[in-house]
Design an enzyme around this catalytic site. Structure first.
Site, PDB file in Angstrom:
ATOM      1  CD  GLU A 216      -3.113  -0.848   0.361  1.00 62.24           C
ATOM      2  OE1 GLU A 216      -3.442   0.360  -0.018  1.00 62.24           O
ATOM      3  OE2 GLU A 216      -3.958  -1.949   0.175  1.00 62.24           O
ATOM      4  CB  CYS A 250      -1.602   7.368   1.494  1.00 63.85           C
ATOM      5  SG  CYS A 250      -2.940   6.787   2.033  1.00 63.85           S
TER       6      CYS A 250
END
Ligand code: NAD
Length: 440
Positions: A216, A250
């Protein structure tokens, strides 16, 4: 078990593997039991966790609950509600030549002992949400929080063993040496959240054992703002998404692409939006966070010179404060456009129109998220069809990752694999093919 002397990684993995081999983690009752304990950890220690997140990142209590504690509770509740259904074996049609009595199906098998490595920016959510999926799938888990959020790391290292089955779940704190030592062990899956440089290190280490990985990662997530949209609404949503956690998200919009006229109007609208969210002095707003450490502060401050400061621009190293900042007239070659910003700086770049915006996006690494603000169905459809990104958000940044029934993950340089809800079961299980042909 006495934990007064630190256990070696090899011993931890061996101990967890021994538990897994007994079959203890497999029954759905064990899994839901652990999820309920994790839920209790969160609800009974919300104040401690929020204080830790404030100490590490200056997160307000509201933000700590919304984006970390309550977020994870919702993920647990969604999983508890649906787990039995998700785990149900799925029948598969059998070809006629195997006979009418043959049947086939798939079943989800737990993988074994999995490693979860978390980053510092949402240090509780990004350790615990993968843990939810790993436990729901019936695995034993080694959880490695980020050393760059040390108070949250210590709090989780204290609470997790107090609530969860210590024979099946271990927390290992530490930085590079500790993580390197862990990565030398054989795991059945490694779930890593963080930057792509370390992602490559994780994947190399995993390759030694043929261990599958979920990565991720991050990257520069663009936001395209079309002509003729309601800029007050767009600016408010962009500012909320960008300046949450002081931009250290993010999936935060990294930069804006728009036409020159809209760019000028958007500057004004963003100035209003920032004031609406944090007042005239964001440094005094309890809702506004701080930069995680001095290294990141210095990196971000150097990026402030990448364009004309349209909003904000001030900073204070002693408190690691950087104002919510909008940079206008930013060139694609500017330093701020060469790396993921990961801080409260929003550059606006101009393009002549949709074609150039699509080319701009496709000329660069595939982003973790792409945001589109457009009233035109054709524009929305063209961007959806002609670009690739981990997720696509029309009209609202960040929110797609709060939908438990959507997979969350990247593509290309922004990562591989996904999780949340039933996608976590896919990630942390093996889907076993079974054929049954009666002997009679
Ligand atoms: P970080 O520095 O906390 O590192 C992440 C983890 O990697 C930590 O647990 C750390 O101990 C470990 N690590 C660091 N160096 C290592 C090494 N040499 N060997 C082994 N392990 C090592 O966090 P970060 O990477 O700065 O996090 C920010 C990045 O993460 C950004 O790129 C962001 O976009 C991305 N991110 C992605 C997601 C997502 O869900 N896709 C979420 C949050 C952050």
């Amino acid at each position: 078990m006495n934990h007064s002397t630190p256990e070696r990684p090899a011993d931890i993995v061996a101990r967890l593997r021994a538990t897994f081999r007994t079959g203890r983690t497999k029954p759905v009752q064990w899994r839901t039991g652990q999820l309920r304990r994790l839920r209790a950890l969160l609800t009974e220690n919300g104040a401690d966790l929020a204080a830790a997140l404030h100490a590490d990142l200056g997160k307000s209590g509201t933000e700590a609950h919304r984006t970390e504690i309550d977020f994870t509770v919702r993920e647990i509740d969604h999983t508890l509600e649906h787990l039995a259904g998700w785990l149900r074996p799925e029948p598969a049609p059998v070809p006629a030549y195997l006979g009418a009595d043959a049947t086939a199906w798939t079943q989800y098998d737990p993988l074994g002992v999995v490693l979860v490595i978390a980053p510092w920016n949402y240090p509780a959510q990004l350790l615990l949400a993968p843990l939810v999926g790993a436990l729901a799938s019936g695995n034993a888990v080694v959880a490695k929080p980020s050393e760059l959020a040390p108070v949250t790391s210590a709090t989780l290292a204290r609470l997790i063993p107090a609530y969860l089955d210590t024979d099946a779940v271990a927390v290992v704190e530490g930085g590079v040496p500790e993580t390197t030592a862990l990565l030398a062990e054989r795991f059945d899956h490694i779930f890593y959240t963080g930057n792509a440089t370390v992602g490559r290190i994780v994947m190399r280490a995993a390759a030694e054992h043929l261990t599958p990985v979920t990565l991720e990662l991050g990257g520069k997530s663009p936001a395209f703002v079309d002509r003729g949209t309601d800029l007050a609404v767009v600016a408010d949503r962009l500012a909320r998404g960008k300046f949450l956690n002081a931009g250290q998200t993010c999936v935060a919009p990294d930069y804006v692409l728009t036409d020159p006229q809209t760019a000028a109007d958007l500057e004004t609208a963003l100035a209003h939006a920032v004031q609406g969210l944090f007042g005239t002095d964001p440094a005094a707003s309890p809702e506004y966070g701080r930069i995680v450490n001095e290294r990141h502060f210095d990196r971000l401050r150097a990026l402030l010179g990448s364009g004309r400061v349209a909003v904000g621009g001030d900073s204070d190293r002693s408190t690691r404060y950087i104002a919510p900042t909008v940079l206008a007239d930013v060139a694609p070659e500017a330093p701020v456009m060469q790396e993921e910003i990961f801080g409260p700086i929003l550059p606006i770049l101009t393009v002549t129109g949709l074609d150039e915006a699509i080319d701009f996006i496709n000329d660069r690494d595939k982003p973790l998220a792409l945001y589109v603000f457009s009233g035109s169905e054709e524009t929305r459809e063209r961007i959806a069809a002609e670009t690739s990104s981990g997720g696509l958000g029309h009209g609202l940044p960040l929110a797609h990752l709060t939908v438990s029934d959507l997979p969350f993950g990247g593509v290309g340089e922004s990562g591989m694999g996904s999780y949340h809800g039933r996608y976590s079961i896919e990630t942390f299980s093996h889907r076993k093919a079974v054929l049954d042909k009666p002997l009679g």
